[in-house]
Design an enzyme around this catalytic site. Structure first.
Site, short mmCIF file in Angstrom:
data_model
loop_
_atom_site.label_atom_id
_atom_site.label_comp_id
_atom_site.label_asym_id
_atom_site.label_seq_id
_atom_site.Cartn_x
_atom_site.Cartn_y
_atom_site.Cartn_z
N ASP A 117 -4.23 1.00 -5.08
CA ASP A 117 -5.40 1.26 -4.25
C ASP A 117 -5.09 2.17 -3.07
OD1 ASP A 117 -3.81 -0.64 -2.98
OD2 ASP A 117 -5.29 -2.23 -3.03
N ASN A 149 -8.38 -14.18 -0.09
CA ASN A 149 -9.59 -14.54 -0.86
C ASN A 149 -9.37 -14.35 -2.36
OD1 ASN A 149 -9.60 -11.81 -1.14
ND2 ASN A 149 -11.52 -11.45 -0.05
N HIS A 162 -8.10 -11.56 -3.77
CA HIS A 162 -8.22 -10.19 -4.30
C HIS A 162 -6.87 -9.68 -4.80
CE1 HIS A 162 -7.64 -8.48 0.02
NE2 HIS A 162 -6.60 -8.08 -0.66
N GLU A 182 -12.34 -7.33 -4.89
CA GLU A 182 -12.79 -8.43 -4.05
C GLU A 182 -13.59 -9.45 -4.87
OE1 GLU A 182 -11.59 -8.74 -1.19
OE2 GLU A 182 -12.14 -7.19 0.24
C1 GLP Z 1 -4.16 -5.66 0.77
C2 GLP Z 1 -3.83 -4.88 -0.50
C3 GLP Z 1 -3.39 -5.77 -1.62
C4 GLP Z 1 -2.40 -6.79 -1.11
C5 GLP Z 1 -3.06 -7.69 -0.11
C6 GLP Z 1 -2.15 -8.76 0.46
O1 GLP Z 1 -5.50 -5.89 0.96
N1 GLP Z 1 -4.88 -4.06 -0.95
O2 GLP Z 1 -2.86 -4.99 -2.68
O3 GLP Z 1 -1.90 -7.56 -2.18
O4 GLP Z 1 -3.54 -6.89 0.96
O5 GLP Z 1 -1.36 -8.23 1.47
P1 GLP Z 1 -0.10 -8.94 2.09
O6 GLP Z 1 0.99 -8.80 1.10
O7 GLP Z 1 0.17 -8.16 3.34
O8 GLP Z 1 -0.49 -10.34 2.35
#
Ligand code: GLP
Length: 243
Positions: A67, A136, A138, A143
């Site tokens: 992404d 959540n 995702h 989402e």
């Molecule tokens: C972001 C990214 C995800 C990631 C998520 C969790 O929103 N788009 O790909 O897995 O956050 O992030 P973290 O690893 O910092 O908890």
């Protein structure tokens, strides 16, 4: 599903890096699906060490990232392209033309999403997809919704995601409200999926995603239907799960 329960973030990172390294050694021209966020930073650090030690060669590896924030330029230090350059690409011998991240500055959303799906298709799909998980549920920026979005799409981020990611921005108003993300179909078509999770704040969602019902309200729950999923998590993230 295979679960590796590791002591802490370092253990999770070591295990995840070993599994990614094994993929690169087995298939030097593999396609890696890569993720951003704080979860994979330790694994990327270990992959860089593997390259520096002469154990890993990225010269034929191809990558496709999950992404990118809409509106952020590649040289913006909050963009996911910048994150990948900073944490991995600039530190190993991967060819820049073999790395792919959605173009945050695209002017035509539909064209950019179609282009990105075509890139994934032209590579023959993803061999190993690395995933983090949002609070959540995702994955990428897919989402919670009433159905699973299939293809790359432009998504309005939920307030909980904007709030969670604002910790990385100078001020909350700077967090983009839209992003491009690979869809659930591309993720599910990866040959192997490696989801990493660390910390107590992920315990609830890890339980829901892997041990609750499969529902688009918890996008990661679809992974229960994938034939080759590895969950690498630390004790804190698995603290609500009986293994
Ligand atoms: C972001 C990214 C995800 C990631 C998520 C969790 O929103 N788009 O790909 O897995 O956050 O992030 P973290 O690893 O910092 O908890």
């Amino acid at each position: 599903m295979q679960i590796f329960r590791e002591k802490d973030y370092e253990g999770m990172s070591r295990r995840a890096a070993s599994l990614i390294a094994a993929q690169i050694i087995l298939k030097p021209h593999c396609v890696l699906g890569l993720a951003t966020g704080s979860s994979p930073i330790g694994a990327y650090r270990r992959l860089v060490e593997g390259y520096q030690n002469g154990e890993l060669d990225f010269s034929e590896v191809r990558t496709v990232n999950l992404d990118e924030y809409k509106g952020l330029a590649p040289d913006n230090d909050q963009s996911y392209r910048y994150f990948m350059q900073d944490n991995l690409f600039s530190k190993v011998n991967i060819r820049p033309e073999n790395t792919n991240v959605p173009n945050g500055l695209a002017s035509d959303d539909a064209a950019e999403c179609a282009r990105y799906d075509a890139v994934i298709h032209s590579m023959g799909g993803v061999d190993l997809q690395l995933l983090g998980i949002g609070h959540n549920g995702h994955i990428g920026f897919n989402e919670p919704a009433s159905e699973f979005p299939k293809d790359t799409h432009c998504v309005a981020l939920t307030q909980s995601t904007i709030d969670a990611n604002s910790r990385l921005f100078a001020s909350p108003e700077l967090v983009p409200h839209y992003a491009y993300t690979m869809g659930i179909k591309s993720i599910m078509m990866a040959h192997k999926i490696l989801l990493i999770a660390s910390g107590k704040d992920k315990a609830e969602i890890v339980k829901k995603a892997f041990f609750g019902p499969v529902t688009p309200e918890v996008p990661a729950s679809i992974l229960q239907l994938h034939p080759d999923v590895v969950l690498v998590a630390d004790e804190a993230a698995l603290s609500l799960v009986e293994l």
